[in-house]
Design an enzyme around this catalytic site. Structure first.
Site, short mmCIF file in Angstrom:
data_model
loop_
_atom_site.label_atom_id
_atom_site.label_comp_id
_atom_site.label_asym_id
_atom_site.label_seq_id
_atom_site.Cartn_x
_atom_site.Cartn_y
_atom_site.Cartn_z
N LYS A 177 -49.61 29.75 144.83
CA LYS A 177 -49.20 31.11 144.51
C LYS A 177 -49.73 31.42 143.11
O LYS A 177 -49.22 30.91 142.12
CB LYS A 177 -47.68 31.27 144.51
CG LYS A 177 -47.27 32.71 144.26
CD LYS A 177 -45.88 32.85 143.65
CE LYS A 177 -45.90 33.07 142.16
NZ LYS A 177 -46.61 34.24 141.63
N GLY A 230 -45.92 27.68 133.13
CA GLY A 230 -45.33 28.97 132.78
C GLY A 230 -44.28 28.81 131.71
O GLY A 230 -44.37 27.93 130.85
N SER A 231 -43.24 29.64 131.78
CA SER A 231 -42.25 29.68 130.70
C SER A 231 -41.17 28.60 130.85
O SER A 231 -40.91 28.11 131.95
CB SER A 231 -41.57 31.05 130.67
OG SER A 231 -40.73 31.17 131.82
N GLY A 235 -39.19 27.31 134.13
CA GLY A 235 -39.31 25.87 134.34
C GLY A 235 -37.95 25.22 134.52
O GLY A 235 -37.75 24.35 135.37
N GLU A 252 -45.53 22.39 132.97
CA GLU A 252 -46.30 22.57 131.74
C GLU A 252 -45.85 23.91 131.18
O GLU A 252 -46.17 24.95 131.74
CB GLU A 252 -47.80 22.52 132.04
CG GLU A 252 -48.62 22.12 130.85
CD GLU A 252 -49.04 23.31 130.03
OE1 GLU A 252 -48.38 23.58 129.01
OE2 GLU A 252 -50.00 23.98 130.42
N CYS A 286 -51.18 28.50 125.96
CA CYS A 286 -50.06 27.61 125.64
C CYS A 286 -50.40 26.80 124.39
O CYS A 286 -49.52 26.33 123.70
CB CYS A 286 -49.81 26.61 126.74
SG CYS A 286 -49.68 27.33 128.33
N GLU A 388 -41.96 31.04 120.98
CA GLU A 388 -43.32 31.25 121.47
C GLU A 388 -43.57 32.76 121.61
O GLU A 388 -42.82 33.45 122.28
CB GLU A 388 -43.52 30.57 122.83
CG GLU A 388 -44.96 30.67 123.31
CD GLU A 388 -45.21 29.93 124.61
OE1 GLU A 388 -44.40 30.05 125.53
OE2 GLU A 388 -46.24 29.22 124.68
C1 UN1 Z 1 -53.14 26.80 128.56
O1 UN1 Z 1 -53.14 27.56 127.62
O2 UN1 Z 1 -52.19 26.77 129.36
O3 UN1 Z 1 -56.90 23.42 125.59
C2 UN1 Z 1 -54.27 25.89 128.88
C3 UN1 Z 1 -57.09 24.60 125.88
C4 UN1 Z 1 -57.59 24.94 127.27
C5 UN1 Z 1 -56.47 24.96 128.24
C6 UN1 Z 1 -55.31 25.80 127.82
N1 UN1 Z 1 -58.59 23.98 127.65
O4 UN1 Z 1 -56.88 25.50 125.08
#
Ligand code: UN1
Length: 499
Positions: A177, A230-231, A235, A252, A286, A388
């Site tokens: 999804k 996601g958040s 999570g 993650e 992230c 964040e």
């Molecule tokens: C993400 O922001 O969820 O290391 C992944 C990085 C990328 C992956 C980011 N290769 O910034």
């Protein structure tokens, strides 16, 4: 006006309409007039159809030798190479990040394909000595069944491939999804699977919301694994549901990543890294640099350089090759970031040194643009230093020593990426040891992880799993220990001991 292209779900190797009969529009965040298409707003019935097709496909797919599965994944990589530009263009249109970065995103998918393909000839188990004579012991990896992937909008190709490629290489089948904001990239990925000749039902796509599709996946008894990016908020909810059903879950989640600049650093390099880390992908990674922890001796100089460079970053439509910072992915995200900018201005002593909100003149009026924003004199406990933000906002914090820098860096609920700029090898190794994060860069920005290393973080960034590297194969397989007794008699482990 031309009719919007209608996209469908991809189930059992066919493009099918959602049982709900409902669709939602997907528009370009840099230019609202640009309609990418209409995508299914699916429901539980569609998820069930996809799971049944994945379950059926699993019977044969698990028996295809892993090297052969690897060859198919290699072919997927080859097609991605050929279609890289087309996919990247669509990705920039639906997500907004600049074309150089969406090419990088597709490249990360290609890298993952080739890395996974090679794993087809490894997938190592272990052979170990048995304690009894004429007995053989080994462990092998076995596929787990149907895996569910719930993916975010910020890496529309890379993150789905991080999850799908290792999963299918291990002999599993999948239901994905994608984020409702970026389904077109994943629909193209399904075309790639189809062209590569992946058997029907090995990968299935169901578009729709987290509330409908995501929840149905998490609650489905025939899905064995859920991988979610996601958040923290979502999570946590998924962890509760998966815990109750004994479903294994890989999370993650967020980050509040920091770059440390020590007084001995190459300042030019450190500033370049901070700009790329903070404002690349409009801060929507992230791994984005959200805090800059600067030694007091170089603070003045670093801040002046940062402000000068940030002011001159070219913001605009990511399809224009000269643009350096694209729009926010949607109005909601822009509103959240603006709210943080407001909070930052009200928090005691923080000083907004560049930025200040939206860009709305001329062509900017059609998108969700924001100016790269920097706050100085931020205190470690402030909300803009703790939460964040997921946007182009950088909080600068001043420190007096390496110990203080690391203490400030560690003082958040997250622990994904981190970075330190120093020319002192002793300081670098101290940072590697003492920083609480899944990733630490020495003299490099907080973004830019490579797919052959584990990716993920500590504390509230995740639940102990990692993506990429070789460790992701632990998530998508179950270990089976095998004992072969060729002595022809009953041997009792732990009991038949030599006197
Ligand atoms: C993400 O922001 O969820 O290391 C992944 C990085 C990328 C992956 C980011 N290769 O910034």
């Amino acid at each position: 006006m031309a009719k919007a292209k209608r996209y469908l779900n991809f189930i059992g190797g066919k493009w099918v309409e959602p049982a709900t009969g409902k669709y939602t529009e997907n528009r370009n965040p840099a230019d609202n007039d640009d309609l990418i298409g209409e995508f299914p707003a699916s429901g539980g019935e569609d998820v069930d159809k996809a799971v049944q097709s994945a379950k059926k496909a699993f019977n044969d797919w698990r028996l295809v030798p892993a090297p052969k599965r690897g060859e198919l994944v290699k072919r997927v990589g080859d097609i991605l190479v050929r279609r890289k530009e087309e996919i990247s263009q669509v990705m920039t249109r639906e997500m907004g990040k600049i074309i150089k970065e969406t090419r990088g995103d597709t490249q990360e998918g290609i890298d993952t394909a080739y890395y996974s393909a090679g794993e087809g000839r490894r997938l190592f188990g272990q052979t170990v000595p048995a304690e009894l004579p004429n007995k053989f012991a080994m462990s092998v990896r076995q596929p787990v069944g149907v895996c569910g992937m719930i993916t975010p909008w910020n890496f529309p190709i890379a993150i789905p491939t991080w999850k799908l490629f290792p999963a299918i290489l291990c002999g599993n089948t999948c239901v994905i999804k994608p984020a409702t904001l970026t389904p077109a990239s994943v629909a193209l990925l399904m075309e790639v699977f189809q062209e590569a000749g992946l058997p029907d039902g090995v990968v299935n796509l169901v578009c729709g919301s987290g509330g409908e599709v995501g929840n149905a996946m998490v609650g489905h008894p025939d899905i064995n694994r859920i991988s979610f990016t996601g958040s923290v908020e979502i999570g946590r909810k998924l962890a509760e549901k998966c815990g109750a059903n004994m479903k294994r879950l890989s999370l993650e989640l967020g980050g509040k990543n920091a770059e440390i600049i020590m007084d001995d650093a190459d300042l030019e390099l450190a500033v370049e890294g901070a700009l790329w880390g903070a404002f690349g992908t409009t801060g929507q990674r992230c791994t984005a640099t959200s805090r800059l922890i600067v030694h007091e001796k170089v603070h003045h100089e670093v801040l002046a350089m940062m402000v000068e460079r940030a002011k001159n970053l070219k913001v605009g439509n990511g399809l224009d090759e000269r643009v350096e910072v694209g729009p926010m992915v949607c109005e909601d995200q822009r509103r959240t970031v603006l709210e943080y900018i407001r909070i930052g201005k009200e928090e005691d002593k923080a000083e907004l040194v560049t930025g200040r909100g939206t860009l709305t003149e001329g062509d900017y009026a059609k998108g969700y643009f924001l100016k790269p924003t920097i706050f100085d004199r931020v205190q470690p406990g402030m909300r803009i230093a703790q939460e964040e933000i997921f946007g182009p906002v950088l909080a600068v914090i001043t420190i007096k020593s390496l110990e203080e820098a690391i203490e400030v860096l560690n003082d958040t609920e997250y622990g994904l990426s981190s970075s330190i700029y120093t020319r002192d090898v002793n300081r670098a190794f101290q940072a590697i040891r003492d920083i609480e994060a899944g990733i630490t860069y020495i003299n490099g920005p907080t973004i830019g992880a490579e797919v052959q290393l584990p990716f993920g973080g500590v504390k509230n960034t995740g639940n102990g799993h990692r993506e990429a590297g070789t460790v992701v194969y632990d998530f998508y397989t179950e270990w089976k220990s095998v004992y072969v007794d060729f002595s022809g008699r009953l041997q009792k482990a732990q009991i038949d001991t030599a006197e």
